[in-house]
Design a protein around this motif. Structure first.
Motif, PDB file in Angstrom:
ATOM      1  N   TYR A 165       0.862  -1.185   0.000  1.00  0.00           N
ATOM      2  CA  TYR A 165       0.000   0.000   0.000  1.00  0.00           C
ATOM      3  C   TYR A 165       0.898   1.234   0.000  1.00  0.00           C
ATOM      4  O   TYR A 165       1.505   1.574   1.012  1.00  0.00           O
ATOM      5  N   ASN A 166       0.984   1.888  -1.162  1.00  0.00           N
ATOM      6  CA  ASN A 166       1.872   3.029  -1.312  1.00  0.00           C
ATOM      7  C   ASN A 166       1.502   4.185  -0.394  1.00  0.00           C
ATOM      8  O   ASN A 166       2.370   4.775   0.251  1.00  0.00           O
ATOM      9  N   ASP A 167       0.211   4.554  -0.352  1.00  0.00           N
ATOM     10  CA  ASP A 167      -0.213   5.700   0.459  1.00  0.00           C
ATOM     11  C   ASP A 167       0.081   5.502   1.940  1.00  0.00           C
ATOM     12  O   ASP A 167       0.366   6.454   2.662  1.00  0.00           O
ATOM     13  N   HIS A 168       0.009   4.259   2.405  1.00  0.00           N
ATOM     14  CA  HIS A 168       0.237   3.963   3.823  1.00  0.00           C
ATOM     15  C   HIS A 168       1.689   3.573   4.099  1.00  0.00           C
ATOM     16  O   HIS A 168       2.063   3.364   5.254  1.00  0.00           O
ATOM     17  N   LYS A 169       2.476   3.458   3.024  1.00  0.00           N
ATOM     18  CA  LYS A 169       3.877   3.049   3.128  1.00  0.00           C
ATOM     19  C   LYS A 169       4.016   1.780   3.964  1.00  0.00           C
ATOM     20  O   LYS A 169       4.776   1.721   4.931  1.00  0.00           O
ATOM     21  N   MET A 170       3.226   0.779   3.561  1.00  0.00           N
ATOM     22  CA  MET A 170       3.230  -0.488   4.289  1.00  0.00           C
ATOM     23  C   MET A 170       3.254  -1.671   3.333  1.00  0.00           C
ATOM     24  O   MET A 170       2.667  -1.618   2.267  1.00  0.00           O
ATOM     25  N   ARG A 171       3.934  -2.729   3.805  1.00  0.00           N
ATOM     26  CA  ARG A 171       3.892  -4.037   3.159  1.00  0.00           C
ATOM     27  C   ARG A 171       3.278  -4.994   4.181  1.00  0.00           C
ATOM     28  O   ARG A 171       3.727  -5.041   5.327  1.00  0.00           O
ATOM     29  N   LEU A 172       2.288  -5.727   3.733  1.00  0.00           N
ATOM     30  CA  LEU A 172       1.589  -6.667   4.604  1.00  0.00           C
ATOM     31  C   LEU A 172       1.807  -8.075   4.079  1.00  0.00           C
ATOM     32  O   LEU A 172       1.532  -8.348   2.904  1.00  0.00           O
ATOM     33  N   THR A 173       2.284  -8.967   4.930  1.00  0.00           N
ATOM     34  CA  THR A 173       2.573 -10.337   4.521  1.00  0.00           C
ATOM     35  C   THR A 173       1.540 -11.285   5.108  1.00  0.00           C
ATOM     36  O   THR A 173       1.324 -11.320   6.318  1.00  0.00           O
ATOM     37  N   PHE A 174       0.909 -12.048   4.197  1.00  0.00           N
ATOM     38  CA  PHE A 174      -0.074 -13.059   4.569  1.00  0.00           C
ATOM     39  C   PHE A 174       0.620 -14.407   4.433  1.00  0.00           C
ATOM     40  O   PHE A 174       1.061 -14.780   3.346  1.00  0.00           O
ATOM     41  N   TYR A 175       0.724 -15.131   5.552  1.00  0.00           N
ATOM     42  CA  TYR A 175       1.493 -16.367   5.590  1.00  0.00           C
ATOM     43  C   TYR A 175       0.772 -17.520   4.892  1.00  0.00           C
ATOM     44  O   TYR A 175      -0.340 -17.891   5.274  1.00  0.00           O
ATOM     45  N   ASP A 176       1.445 -18.083   3.892  1.00  0.00           N
ATOM     46  CA  ASP A 176       0.905 -19.202   3.121  1.00  0.00           C
ATOM     47  C   ASP A 176       0.575 -20.398   4.012  1.00  0.00           C
ATOM     48  O   ASP A 176      -0.473 -21.011   3.871  1.00  0.00           O
ATOM     49  N   GLU A 177       1.461 -20.719   4.933  1.00  0.00           N
ATOM     50  CA  GLU A 177       1.274 -21.909   5.772  1.00  0.00           C
ATOM     51  C   GLU A 177       0.312 -21.670   6.937  1.00  0.00           C
ATOM     52  O   GLU A 177       0.108 -22.560   7.767  1.00  0.00           O
ATOM     53  N   GLU A 178      -0.267 -20.486   7.020  1.00  0.00           N
ATOM     54  CA  GLU A 178      -1.213 -20.152   8.096  1.00  0.00           C
ATOM     55  C   GLU A 178      -2.549 -19.675   7.521  1.00  0.00           C
ATOM     56  O   GLU A 178      -3.154 -18.727   8.012  1.00  0.00           O
ATOM     57  N   GLU A 179      -2.981 -20.331   6.438  1.00  0.00           N
ATOM     58  CA  GLU A 179      -4.260 -20.007   5.804  1.00  0.00           C
ATOM     59  C   GLU A 179      -4.328 -18.558   5.336  1.00  0.00           C
ATOM     60  O   GLU A 179      -5.380 -17.934   5.368  1.00  0.00           O
ATOM     61  N   LEU A 180      -3.191 -18.046   4.914  1.00  0.00           N
ATOM     62  CA  LEU A 180      -3.064 -16.669   4.416  1.00  0.00           C
ATOM     63  C   LEU A 180      -3.562 -15.630   5.416  1.00  0.00           C
ATOM     64  O   LEU A 180      -4.287 -14.702   5.086  1.00  0.00           O
ATOM     65  N   ARG A 181      -3.140 -15.786   6.655  1.00  0.00           N
ATOM     66  CA  ARG A 181      -3.431 -14.787   7.692  1.00  0.00           C
ATOM     67  C   ARG A 181      -2.333 -13.726   7.694  1.00  0.00           C
ATOM     68  O   ARG A 181      -1.172 -14.026   7.432  1.00  0.00           O
ATOM     69  N   LEU A 182      -2.712 -12.495   8.030  1.00  0.00           N
ATOM     70  CA  LEU A 182      -1.742 -11.409   8.152  1.00  0.00           C
ATOM     71  C   LEU A 182      -0.811 -11.717   9.318  1.00  0.00           C
ATOM     72  O   LEU A 182      -1.257 -11.845  10.456  1.00  0.00           O
ATOM     73  N   GLY A 183       0.477 -11.838   9.014  1.00  0.00           N
ATOM     74  CA  GLY A 183       1.437 -12.199  10.048  1.00  0.00           C
ATOM     75  C   GLY A 183       2.598 -11.247  10.202  1.00  0.00           C
ATOM     76  O   GLY A 183       3.360 -11.355  11.163  1.00  0.00           O
ATOM     77  N   TYR A 184       2.731 -10.294   9.250  1.00  0.00           N
ATOM     78  CA  TYR A 184       3.910  -9.435   9.292  1.00  0.00           C
ATOM     79  C   TYR A 184       3.600  -8.113   8.611  1.00  0.00           C
ATOM     80  O   TYR A 184       2.948  -8.087   7.559  1.00  0.00           O
ATOM     81  N   ILE A 185       4.054  -7.026   9.216  1.00  0.00           N
ATOM     82  CA  ILE A 185       3.846  -5.681   8.670  1.00  0.00           C
ATOM     83  C   ILE A 185       5.182  -4.956   8.666  1.00  0.00           C
ATOM     84  O   ILE A 185       5.882  -4.925   9.679  1.00  0.00           O
ATOM     85  N   THR A 186       5.509  -4.364   7.524  1.00  0.00           N
ATOM     86  CA  THR A 186       6.695  -3.524   7.388  1.00  0.00           C
ATOM     87  C   THR A 186       6.223  -2.143   6.992  1.00  0.00           C
ATOM     88  O   THR A 186       5.384  -2.010   6.096  1.00  0.00           O
ATOM     89  N   SER A 187       6.746  -1.099   7.656  1.00  0.00           N
ATOM     90  CA  SER A 187       6.267   0.247   7.346  1.00  0.00           C
ATOM     91  C   SER A 187       7.351   1.304   7.528  1.00  0.00           C
ATOM     92  O   SER A 187       8.176   1.212   8.434  1.00  0.00           O
ATOM     93  N   THR A 188       7.259   2.315   6.663  1.00  0.00           N
ATOM     94  CA  THR A 188       8.100   3.506   6.773  1.00  0.00           C
ATOM     95  C   THR A 188       7.221   4.750   6.917  1.00  0.00           C
ATOM     96  O   THR A 188       7.678   5.864   6.684  1.00  0.00           O
ATOM     97  N   ASN A 189       5.995   4.564   7.309  1.00  0.00           N
ATOM     98  CA  ASN A 189       5.016   5.655   7.401  1.00  0.00           C
ATOM     99  C   ASN A 189       5.420   6.648   8.500  1.00  0.00           C
ATOM    100  O   ASN A 189       5.615   6.263   9.655  1.00  0.00           O
ATOM    101  N   ASN A 190       5.519   7.922   8.128  1.00  0.00           N
ATOM    102  CA  ASN A 190       5.923   8.966   9.082  1.00  0.00           C
ATOM    103  C   ASN A 190       4.919   9.160  10.215  1.00  0.00           C
ATOM    104  O   ASN A 190       5.245   9.794  11.222  1.00  0.00           O
ATOM    105  N   GLU A 191       3.708   8.656  10.064  1.00  0.00           N
ATOM    106  CA  GLU A 191       2.677   8.834  11.089  1.00  0.00           C
ATOM    107  C   GLU A 191       2.661   7.705  12.123  1.00  0.00           C
ATOM    108  O   GLU A 191       1.815   7.716  13.021  1.00  0.00           O
ATOM    109  N   LEU A 192       3.555   6.743  12.010  1.00  0.00           N
ATOM    110  CA  LEU A 192       3.595   5.645  12.978  1.00  0.00           C
ATOM    111  C   LEU A 192       3.886   6.175  14.374  1.00  0.00           C
ATOM    112  O   LEU A 192       4.801   6.977  14.556  1.00  0.00           O
ATOM    113  N   GLU A 193       3.104   5.711  15.326  1.00  0.00           N
ATOM    114  CA  GLU A 193       3.310   6.085  16.730  1.00  0.00           C
ATOM    115  C   GLU A 193       3.475   4.835  17.576  1.00  0.00           C
ATOM    116  O   GLU A 193       2.711   3.889  17.455  1.00  0.00           O
ATOM    117  N   LEU A 194       4.470   4.873  18.420  1.00  0.00           N
ATOM    118  CA  LEU A 194       4.706   3.813  19.387  1.00  0.00           C
ATOM    119  C   LEU A 194       4.739   4.468  20.756  1.00  0.00           C
ATOM    120  O   LEU A 194       5.491   5.432  20.960  1.00  0.00           O
TER     121      LEU A 194
END
Length: 143
Positions: free
Chosen positions: A43-72
């Motif tokens: 997702y370009n606008d959100h600056k995120m890559r979302l990985t859906f794990y093949d061996e887990e019924e294609l569940r979202l398992g990993y998120i990579t982001s460079t979004n400047n709005e990320l808050e921790l």
């Protein structure tokens, strides 16, 4: 966009299926399969890559982001000096991490929360967040 350790980012929760994510963000700008046959949404606008794990019924398992709005812990983290973010993490009891340096980029890994903080030129430029495991060594899905 709030980073929720062990849960996801913003409205995204680990364990969601592709249709659940598309209901929130729509179709991705790009989609591809990685080396392990996982499906990755970009997702370009959100600056995120979302990985859906093949061996887990294609569940979202990993998120990579460079979004400047990320808050921790209610603080923006992208573009901040590592020392400032490390201090924030320490204040929130995240002080146990492993360090790896690849081509000058420092990667700090907090295994208990499956969090990677990527630092270049002493500035945080990317985070990676993954689903965690429960006591039975299975993914602890939040959705």
């Amino acid at each position: 966009m709030k980073v929720k350790l062990k849960y996801g980012i913003g409205q995204l929760l680990f364990g969601m299926k592709q249709k659940d994510v598309e209901a929130i963000y729509g179709k991705p700008n790009k989609q591809y399969n990685d080396d392990e046959d996982n499906i990755v949404y970009v997702y370009n606008d959100h600056k995120m890559r979302l990985t859906f794990y093949d061996e887990e019924e294609l569940r979202l398992g990993y998120i990579t982001s460079t979004n400047n709005e990320l808050e921790l812990f209610d603080s923006k983290i992208i573009g901040k000096p590592w020392s400032e973010i490390q201090n924030l993490l320490n204040q929130n009891k995240l002080s146990d991490f492993e360090t790896e340096v690849v081509d000058g980029t420092e990667n700090y890994f907090f295994e208990d929360n499956w969090l990677f903080v990527n630092v270049d030129y002493d500035l945080v430029f990317k985070i990676e967040l993954g689903a965690v495991f429960n006591n039975q060594d299975e993914f602890d899905w939040k959705f």
